[in-house]
Design a protein around this motif. Structure first.
Motif, PDB file in Angstrom:
ATOM      1  N   LEU A   7      51.384  45.869  50.463  1.00  0.00           N
ATOM      2  CA  LEU A   7      51.135  44.994  49.314  1.00  0.00           C
ATOM      3  C   LEU A   7      50.596  43.633  49.725  1.00  0.00           C
ATOM      4  O   LEU A   7      49.678  43.103  49.098  1.00  0.00           O
ATOM      5  N   PHE A  10      47.013  44.002  50.710  1.00  0.00           N
ATOM      6  CA  PHE A  10      46.262  44.292  49.483  1.00  0.00           C
ATOM      7  C   PHE A  10      45.968  42.994  48.733  1.00  0.00           C
ATOM      8  O   PHE A  10      44.834  42.743  48.318  1.00  0.00           O
ATOM      9  N   GLU A  69      50.823  45.122  41.276  1.00  0.00           N
ATOM     10  CA  GLU A  69      51.655  46.144  41.946  1.00  0.00           C
ATOM     11  C   GLU A  69      51.218  47.551  41.561  1.00  0.00           C
ATOM     12  O   GLU A  69      51.132  48.433  42.408  1.00  0.00           O
ATOM     13  N   HIS A  72      47.968  48.373  43.205  1.00  0.00           N
ATOM     14  CA  HIS A  72      48.218  48.703  44.618  1.00  0.00           C
ATOM     15  C   HIS A  72      48.726  50.138  44.738  1.00  0.00           C
ATOM     16  O   HIS A  72      48.210  50.922  45.539  1.00  0.00           O
TER      17      HIS A  72
END
Length: 79
Positions: A7, A10, A69, A72
Motif C-alpha cells: 500500500l 502504491f 485502499e 490498491h
C-alpha cells in the motif's frame, strides 16, 4: 519494480505519477474526496501501475473501487 506493490509503494507511485497530494492517511478516503481526482487520473495511474509492476490491471475492477485502499486491492488482484 515488478510484481505487486504494498500500500505504501502504491500511494507513493500514485503521488509521483499523478501529482496529487495523496498520503497513507488518505487510504480510506473516497477517491472523489481527493482534490483534483478524476477519471483521467485513474487511466493515467493504471497505465503507470502496469509499467511499474509489469502486470496488466483490470479496468473493470479498478472502476469498482471507491477508495484508495479498494483501488490498491483491486489492482493487486485481491478484490
Amino acid at each position: 519494480m515488478t510484481g505487486t506493490l504494498d500500500l505504501d509503494e502504491f500511494i507513493t507511485l500514485l503521488r509521483e505519477e499523478i501529482g496529487l497530494p495523496v498520503t497513507a492517511e488518505d487510504a480510506g478516503r473516497e477517491l472523489t474526496e481527493i482534490a483534483g481526482w478524476d477519471s483521467v487520473h485513474l487511466i493515467a495511474f493504471l497505465s503507470a501501475l502496469e509499467r511499474a509492476t509489469g502486470r496488466q490491471v483490470s479496468l473493470v475492477a479498478a472502476l469498482q473501487a471507491s477508495t484508495v485502499e479498494q483501488l490498491h486491492a483491486a489492482t493487486a488482484g485481491q478484490a
